[in-house]
Design a protein around this motif. Structure first.
Motif, PDB file in Angstrom:
ATOM      1  N   PHE A 224       8.008  -6.990  -5.316  1.00 55.22           N
ATOM      2  CA  PHE A 224       8.743  -7.335  -6.534  1.00 55.22           C
ATOM      3  C   PHE A 224       9.845  -6.295  -6.710  1.00 55.22           C
ATOM      4  O   PHE A 224       9.568  -5.091  -6.660  1.00 55.22           O
ATOM      5  CB  PHE A 224       7.822  -7.306  -7.761  1.00 55.22           C
ATOM      6  N   ILE A 225      11.069  -6.775  -6.905  1.00 53.40           N
ATOM      7  CA  ILE A 225      12.194  -5.863  -7.097  1.00 53.40           C
ATOM      8  C   ILE A 225      12.856  -6.183  -8.431  1.00 53.40           C
ATOM      9  O   ILE A 225      12.950  -7.350  -8.819  1.00 53.40           O
ATOM     10  CB  ILE A 225      13.199  -5.967  -5.916  1.00 53.40           C
ATOM     11  N   GLU A 235      -0.180  -7.829  -0.841  1.00 56.75           N
ATOM     12  CA  GLU A 235      -0.589  -9.228  -0.787  1.00 56.75           C
ATOM     13  C   GLU A 235      -0.681  -9.731  -2.216  1.00 56.75           C
ATOM     14  O   GLU A 235      -1.092  -8.990  -3.115  1.00 56.75           O
ATOM     15  CB  GLU A 235      -1.957  -9.353  -0.116  1.00 56.75           C
ATOM     16  N   ILE A 236      -0.340 -10.995  -2.406  1.00 55.89           N
ATOM     17  CA  ILE A 236      -0.324 -11.546  -3.761  1.00 55.89           C
ATOM     18  C   ILE A 236      -1.699 -11.389  -4.417  1.00 55.89           C
ATOM     19  O   ILE A 236      -1.804 -10.982  -5.573  1.00 55.89           O
ATOM     20  CB  ILE A 236       0.130 -13.017  -3.734  1.00 55.89           C
ATOM     21  N   ALA A 237      -2.767 -11.660  -3.646  1.00 56.71           N
ATOM     22  CA  ALA A 237      -4.113 -11.581  -4.227  1.00 56.71           C
ATOM     23  C   ALA A 237      -4.428 -10.164  -4.700  1.00 56.71           C
ATOM     24  O   ALA A 237      -5.023  -9.978  -5.760  1.00 56.71           O
ATOM     25  CB  ALA A 237      -5.145 -12.038  -3.200  1.00 56.71           C
ATOM     26  N   HIS A 238      -3.992  -9.158  -3.933  1.00 61.09           N
ATOM     27  CA  HIS A 238      -4.242  -7.764  -4.334  1.00 61.09           C
ATOM     28  C   HIS A 238      -3.474  -7.406  -5.587  1.00 61.09           C
ATOM     29  O   HIS A 238      -4.000  -6.763  -6.492  1.00 61.09           O
ATOM     30  CB  HIS A 238      -3.848  -6.804  -3.207  1.00 61.09           C
ATOM     31  N   ILE A 239      -2.207  -7.833  -5.629  1.00 60.34           N
ATOM     32  CA  ILE A 239      -1.379  -7.519  -6.799  1.00 60.34           C
ATOM     33  C   ILE A 239      -1.986  -8.191  -8.033  1.00 60.34           C
ATOM     34  O   ILE A 239      -2.087  -7.601  -9.101  1.00 60.34           O
ATOM     35  CB  ILE A 239       0.080  -7.981  -6.579  1.00 60.34           C
ATOM     36  N   ARG A 240      -2.453  -9.425  -7.829  1.00 57.86           N
ATOM     37  CA  ARG A 240      -3.047 -10.153  -8.962  1.00 57.86           C
ATOM     38  C   ARG A 240      -4.276  -9.402  -9.499  1.00 57.86           C
ATOM     39  O   ARG A 240      -4.424  -9.198 -10.692  1.00 57.86           O
ATOM     40  CB  ARG A 240      -3.432 -11.564  -8.512  1.00 57.86           C
ATOM     41  N   ASN A 241      -5.119  -8.917  -8.563  1.00 56.15           N
ATOM     42  CA  ASN A 241      -6.304  -8.164  -8.987  1.00 56.15           C
ATOM     43  C   ASN A 241      -5.930  -6.893  -9.733  1.00 56.15           C
ATOM     44  O   ASN A 241      -6.555  -6.533 -10.718  1.00 56.15           O
ATOM     45  CB  ASN A 241      -7.144  -7.775  -7.771  1.00 56.15           C
ATOM     46  N   ALA A 242      -4.893  -6.223  -9.227  1.00 54.40           N
ATOM     47  CA  ALA A 242      -4.478  -4.969  -9.858  1.00 54.40           C
ATOM     48  C   ALA A 242      -3.969  -5.216 -11.274  1.00 54.40           C
ATOM     49  O   ALA A 242      -4.148  -4.386 -12.155  1.00 54.40           O
ATOM     50  CB  ALA A 242      -3.396  -4.302  -9.012  1.00 54.40           C
ATOM     51  N   LEU A 243      -3.325  -6.357 -11.464  1.00 53.70           N
ATOM     52  CA  LEU A 243      -2.742  -6.636 -12.782  1.00 53.70           C
ATOM     53  C   LEU A 243      -3.782  -7.160 -13.766  1.00 53.70           C
ATOM     54  O   LEU A 243      -3.678  -6.991 -14.970  1.00 53.70           O
ATOM     55  CB  LEU A 243      -1.633  -7.688 -12.675  1.00 53.70           C
ATOM     56  N   ILE A 326       4.959  -9.897 -16.045  1.00 53.44           N
ATOM     57  CA  ILE A 326       4.365  -8.583 -16.293  1.00 53.44           C
ATOM     58  C   ILE A 326       5.113  -7.503 -15.508  1.00 53.44           C
ATOM     59  O   ILE A 326       5.450  -6.446 -16.034  1.00 53.44           O
ATOM     60  CB  ILE A 326       2.865  -8.574 -15.890  1.00 53.44           C
ATOM     61  N   ILE A 327       5.404  -7.800 -14.233  1.00 51.01           N
ATOM     62  CA  ILE A 327       5.981  -6.759 -13.371  1.00 51.01           C
ATOM     63  C   ILE A 327       7.448  -6.504 -13.669  1.00 51.01           C
ATOM     64  O   ILE A 327       7.881  -5.365 -13.778  1.00 51.01           O
ATOM     65  CB  ILE A 327       5.799  -7.123 -11.880  1.00 51.01           C
ATOM     66  N   VAL A 328       8.222  -7.578 -13.789  1.00 49.49           N
ATOM     67  CA  VAL A 328       9.666  -7.350 -13.931  1.00 49.49           C
ATOM     68  C   VAL A 328      10.151  -7.549 -15.359  1.00 49.49           C
ATOM     69  O   VAL A 328      11.314  -7.316 -15.644  1.00 49.49           O
ATOM     70  CB  VAL A 328      10.506  -8.229 -12.962  1.00 49.49           C
ATOM     71  N   GLY A 329       9.247  -7.974 -16.250  1.00 51.95           N
ATOM     72  CA  GLY A 329       9.651  -8.294 -17.616  1.00 51.95           C
ATOM     73  C   GLY A 329      10.420  -7.187 -18.302  1.00 51.95           C
ATOM     74  O   GLY A 329      11.508  -7.414 -18.840  1.00 51.95           O
ATOM     75  N   ASN A 330       9.907  -5.958 -18.241  1.00 53.88           N
ATOM     76  CA  ASN A 330      10.550  -4.864 -18.961  1.00 53.88           C
ATOM     77  C   ASN A 330      11.921  -4.521 -18.406  1.00 53.88           C
ATOM     78  O   ASN A 330      12.880  -4.370 -19.154  1.00 53.88           O
ATOM     79  CB  ASN A 330       9.662  -3.619 -18.938  1.00 53.88           C
ATOM     80  N   SER A 331      11.998  -4.452 -17.055  1.00 58.04           N
ATOM     81  CA  SER A 331      13.296  -4.088 -16.491  1.00 58.04           C
ATOM     82  C   SER A 331      14.306  -5.208 -16.721  1.00 58.04           C
ATOM     83  O   SER A 331      15.504  -4.987 -16.791  1.00 58.04           O
ATOM     84  CB  SER A 331      13.176  -3.779 -15.006  1.00 58.04           C
TER      85      SER A 331
END
Ligand SMILES: Nc1ncnc2c1ncn2[C@@H]1O[C@H](COP(=O)(O)OP(=O)(O)OP(=O)(O)O)[C@@H](O)[C@H]1O
Ligand SMILES: [Mg+2]
Length: 342
Positions: A224-225, A235-243, A326-331
């Motif tokens: 995500f940039i 991996e998408i699944a890992h990022i999803r778990n982290a979030l 969630i990831i890029v919303g703030n920026s």
């Protein structure tokens, strides 16, 4: 898939200079930082997604990798070749296409157009014709190979662009917003085609997009940039778990009074409970639970004990759109603020 990095960026930054009117001819002011120390390692055979909102820096990175732009700082390599010092050799290893490109002669057929590009790659005669027909077949355009591109639908034009990018049988294929301006059906067809015909084998593929469904369908890993900075890679699944720190469940229930819903909301382990009316008789309860799944059986029991019915119950995963927010919303908000003149 081998472990050798095929696309590698080390602290790649890009600052475009800002020229203002005729004065810009004399005084170039440092402009916006479009890329800020981007580090990425993409392995052979990977399908990698670069995801980010408008203006995030995706196209800028694609242009640097495809040797069209020289980064202000840092280093990028394609198959071990430095894209600045070894630009010509690096360029031979890549095929690039932009969703909004206008690189074809509309009055000519797909075959004639691609014969032209084959010649630019130094492929001529029978060999060129064989390769052109081969790539057109790969993208499912054999039957319309001799039709003028003028008559092609947007989806067909996009497939012709993929064919052009594949002409030199590149080790690395880069597709910048390949789905832009396609209707949902054409977009889904193109995704299927890319998955079945293009991302197979040893070829490394970099896809930029802001369509989350596309990334989820195609990519092994994503980055995500936003605002020129890489925010998260994996991996998408890992990022999803982290979030997904809280456990989110949804339960479809019927026959509950307001009082019993309030009692559920106050139950231990329930951080939040939203009620979404479904069909007059039933509600969907969106539950945010602080513990792991332990609270769920207790909730089901309580619904039944208070005279209600449970129609379904299960975990709800974050959708890619929610992850994106969630990831890029703030920026994203910061970027919008920057656009407003002070
Ligand atoms: N040639 C240029 N000169 C000056 N600024 C530029 C130039 N190209 C891009 N930019 C700026 O760099 C930033 C990143 O742009 P870029 O086109 O890489 O974003 P993107 O992620 O591809 O966005 P989109 O989803 O809209 O295609 C933006 O702020 C843009 O205005
Ligand atoms: Mg772009």
């Amino acid at each position: 898939m081998s472990d050798a990095p095929v696309i590698e960026t080390r602290n790649v930054s890009m600052r475009f200079s800002e020229q203002q009117g005729w004065r810009g001819l004399f005084r170039v002011r440092p402009g916006k930082l479009a890329l800020d120390a981007v580090n990425l390692t993409i392995r052979q055979g990977e399908v990698f997604g670069l995801l980010g909102p408008n203006g995030a820096g995706k196209t800028t990175l694609v242009k640097i990798l495809s040797t069209l732009l020289i980064p202000t700082a840092g280093e990028a390599r394609i198959a071990g070749l430095n894209v600045v010092r070894d630009g010509l050799r690096a360029r031979r290893r890549i095929g690039v296409l932009y969703g909004d490109e206008r690189l074809f002669f509309w009055r000519l057929s797909a075959v004639d157009n691609l014969m032209f590009y084959a010649a630019l790659y130094g492929i001529h005669g029978k060999e060129a014709r064989r390769r052109v027909l081969e790539v057109l077949d790969m993208v499912g355009l054999s039957e319309s190979a001799h039709m003028r591109l003028h008559h092609y639908s947007t989806g067909m034009k996009r497939r012709a662009s993929i064919a052009r990018a594949l002409l030199n049988d590149p080790d690395v294929l880069i597709m910048d917003e390949v789905n832009v301006a396609l209707d949902p059906i054409a977009a889904a067809e193109l995704r299927e085609l890319i998955k079945e015909r293009v991302t197979t084998g040893e070829r490394t593929v970099l896809i930029t997009t802001n369509v989350m469904a596309e990334a989820e369908f195609l990519c092994d890993r994503v980055a995500f940039i936003a605002g020129g900075r890489i925010q998260m890679v994996g991996e998408i699944a890992h990022i999803r778990n982290a979030l997904q720190t809280n456990k989110v469940f949804e339960m479809v229930v019927g026959g509950l009074t307001n009082a019993s819903i309030e009692a559920l909301r106050a139950a231990p382990g329930v951080d939040a409970l939203d009620v979404v009316p479904l069909d007059g008789k039933r509600y969907r309860l969106d539950l945010n639970l602080s513990s792991n799944g332990d609270t769920v059986p207790m909730m089901v029991r309580r619904v039944v004990e208070t005279g209600g019915e449970v129609w379904s119950c299960g975990p709800r995963e974050l959708t890619m759109d929610q992850m994106f927010a969630i990831i890029v919303g703030n920026s994203h908000k910061d970027a919008e603020r920057e656009r407003i003149p002070a």
